[in-house]
Enzyme design. Sequence first.
Site, PDB file in Angstrom:
ATOM      1  CB  ALA A  55      90.998  28.458  59.825  1.00  0.00           C
ATOM      2  CG  ASP A  89     105.900  30.452  57.247  1.00  0.00           C
ATOM      3  OD1 ASP A  89     106.978  29.831  57.275  1.00  0.00           O
ATOM      4  OD2 ASP A  89     105.471  31.084  58.225  1.00  0.00           O
ATOM      5  CE  LYS A  92     106.008  32.053  61.869  1.00  0.00           C
ATOM      6  NZ  LYS A  92     105.628  30.940  61.005  1.00  0.00           N
TER       7      LYS A  92
HETATM    8  P1  NAP Z   1      97.693  27.859  65.031  1.00  0.00           P
HETATM    9  O1  NAP Z   1      97.729  29.251  64.501  1.00  0.00           O
HETATM   10  O2  NAP Z   1      97.657  27.645  66.499  1.00  0.00           O
HETATM   11  O3  NAP Z   1      96.382  27.145  64.379  1.00  0.00           O
HETATM   12  C1  NAP Z   1      96.044  25.826  64.704  1.00  0.00           C
HETATM   13  C2  NAP Z   1      94.854  25.366  63.853  1.00  0.00           C
HETATM   14  O4  NAP Z   1      94.599  23.996  64.160  1.00  0.00           O
HETATM   15  C3  NAP Z   1      93.559  26.122  64.146  1.00  0.00           C
HETATM   16  O5  NAP Z   1      92.788  26.144  62.975  1.00  0.00           O
HETATM   17  C4  NAP Z   1      92.882  25.241  65.211  1.00  0.00           C
HETATM   18  O6  NAP Z   1      91.472  25.321  65.192  1.00  0.00           O
HETATM   19  C5  NAP Z   1      93.287  23.863  64.725  1.00  0.00           C
HETATM   20  N1  NAP Z   1      93.341  22.901  65.827  1.00  0.00           N
HETATM   21  C6  NAP Z   1      94.226  22.891  66.855  1.00  0.00           C
HETATM   22  N2  NAP Z   1      93.992  21.828  67.664  1.00  0.00           N
HETATM   23  C7  NAP Z   1      92.915  21.172  67.126  1.00  0.00           C
HETATM   24  C8  NAP Z   1      92.196  20.018  67.512  1.00  0.00           C
HETATM   25  N3  NAP Z   1      92.514  19.311  68.596  1.00  0.00           N
HETATM   26  N4  NAP Z   1      91.151  19.636  66.726  1.00  0.00           N
HETATM   27  C9  NAP Z   1      90.810  20.341  65.635  1.00  0.00           C
HETATM   28  N5  NAP Z   1      91.463  21.452  65.216  1.00  0.00           N
HETATM   29  C10 NAP Z   1      92.506  21.864  65.954  1.00  0.00           C
HETATM   30  O7  NAP Z   1      98.922  27.001  64.509  1.00  0.00           O
HETATM   31  P2  NAP Z   1      99.753  27.192  63.142  1.00  0.00           P
HETATM   32  O8  NAP Z   1     100.900  28.108  63.385  1.00  0.00           O
HETATM   33  O9  NAP Z   1      98.801  27.515  62.059  1.00  0.00           O
HETATM   34  O10 NAP Z   1     100.392  25.729  62.956  1.00  0.00           O
HETATM   35  C11 NAP Z   1      99.601  24.629  62.599  1.00  0.00           C
HETATM   36  C12 NAP Z   1     100.486  23.429  62.295  1.00  0.00           C
HETATM   37  O11 NAP Z   1     101.299  23.697  61.155  1.00  0.00           O
HETATM   38  C13 NAP Z   1     101.462  23.039  63.411  1.00  0.00           C
HETATM   39  O12 NAP Z   1     101.512  21.638  63.506  1.00  0.00           O
HETATM   40  C14 NAP Z   1     102.775  23.565  62.951  1.00  0.00           C
HETATM   41  O13 NAP Z   1     103.868  22.798  63.433  1.00  0.00           O
HETATM   42  C15 NAP Z   1     102.645  23.391  61.454  1.00  0.00           C
HETATM   43  N6  NAP Z   1     103.511  24.321  60.711  1.00  0.00           N
HETATM   44  C16 NAP Z   1     104.434  23.800  59.880  1.00  0.00           C
HETATM   45  C17 NAP Z   1     105.249  24.638  59.169  1.00  0.00           C
HETATM   46  C18 NAP Z   1     106.274  24.056  58.228  1.00  0.00           C
HETATM   47  O14 NAP Z   1     107.203  24.764  57.852  1.00  0.00           O
HETATM   48  N7  NAP Z   1     106.132  22.814  57.823  1.00  0.00           N
HETATM   49  C19 NAP Z   1     105.138  26.039  59.304  1.00  0.00           C
HETATM   50  C20 NAP Z   1     104.166  26.546  60.157  1.00  0.00           C
HETATM   51  C21 NAP Z   1     103.363  25.668  60.887  1.00  0.00           C
HETATM   52  P3  NAP Z   1      90.666  26.522  65.943  1.00  0.00           P
HETATM   53  O15 NAP Z   1      90.785  27.714  65.038  1.00  0.00           O
HETATM   54  O16 NAP Z   1      89.282  26.015  66.032  1.00  0.00           O
HETATM   55  O17 NAP Z   1      91.350  26.702  67.276  1.00  0.00           O
END
Ligand code: NAP
Length: 292
Positions: free
Chosen positions: A136, A110, A74
């Site tokens: 974040a 998104d 992305k």
């Molecule tokens: P990402 O860029 O990898 O970011 C993950 C975030 O979660 C970061 O802020 C990370 O913190 C935090 N995190 C991960 N594991 C953690 C833990 N064990 N404890 C505390 N914080 C944790 O992922 P993303 O793309 O933003 O996606 C995040 C979620 O949104 C996923 O579940 C994804 O499936 C969902 N999502 C849904 C849609 C939809 O259409 N519904 C679209 C996009 C994403 P740090 O910064 O400290 O590492």
Amino acid sequence: MTSQIITGKTRVYGIFGYPVEHSASPLMQNAAFHARGLDCVYTPFPVSADRLGAAVAGCRAMGLAGLNITIPHKESVMEFLDEISSEAKLAAAVNTIVNHDGRLTGYNTDGKGFLRSLEEEAGFRVQGKTVLLLGAGGASRGVAVQIALAGAKKVIIANRSQERATAIADLIEGHTEAAAGVTELTEKALAGVVPEADLIVNSTPLGMYPNTAEMPPLPVALVTDRHLVADLVYNPAHTALLQQAKAAGAATLGGLGMLLYQGAIAFELWTGEEAPVDVMRRALEEHFRIKA
Ligand code: NAP
């Protein structure tokens, strides 16, 4: 399954990701094309990071009509495009590309998809509201930007690593009218901000299948019927967080709607036609075997 007849005039759309075989978008978009009687087809393309530039060049060379872009491309796809929409620039991520006669424009649907899900499914408008975002990462950034652009009063970002939260807060304060704040992702820190929040959004993967017992450290005792609690996680549909928030009296919203509406907005950008959201929702529910 929808049947698809390919003709010499069929317009080809697709999704670049790696891996991509678990994507729900082919089922959803092909169902939408079929429902609207469009001679279009949507196919997954597993594109590894080192081949992304070549794949985008292939899109131009073969005249693919449009694309979705998913993890891990992305951000990195942006350098290969001719134009990037203002909200995609702010979100620093593109999930949709439109090919206008060889000129590729990147969009981010998104955050807009989340907003549309909020409005259509929860009847919630962010204007003047305070929003607490847990996480974040990429999804959080897109949602934060769109919520702030839509007129939220304040966006508070709680994250494990404070630098990422601060980066989003700085972005909001520098480019939108909304106020921004950051806090730690701990129960104690969240207890200080939950009372002022109208909307609480989990944008971490905590609670996602197969770790369905996990949830962010939200002090659920402070959640009341004046809150809307949303989860971007869509598998399972009712995460542990949403179950506890519902039991505390809050309204809840799962992540399937964001997935649906980001796809609906992409469909509308590609075709200029209103997306058949009911058909697309049924296709997603079929994909995830969620009972309607
Ligand atoms: P990402 O860029 O990898 O970011 C993950 C975030 O979660 C970061 O802020 C990370 O913190 C935090 N995190 C991960 N594991 C953690 C833990 N064990 N404890 C505390 N914080 C944790 O992922 P993303 O793309 O933003 O996606 C995040 C979620 O949104 C996923 O579940 C994804 O499936 C969902 N999502 C849904 C849609 C939809 O259409 N519904 C679209 C996009 C994403 P740090 O910064 O400290 O590492």
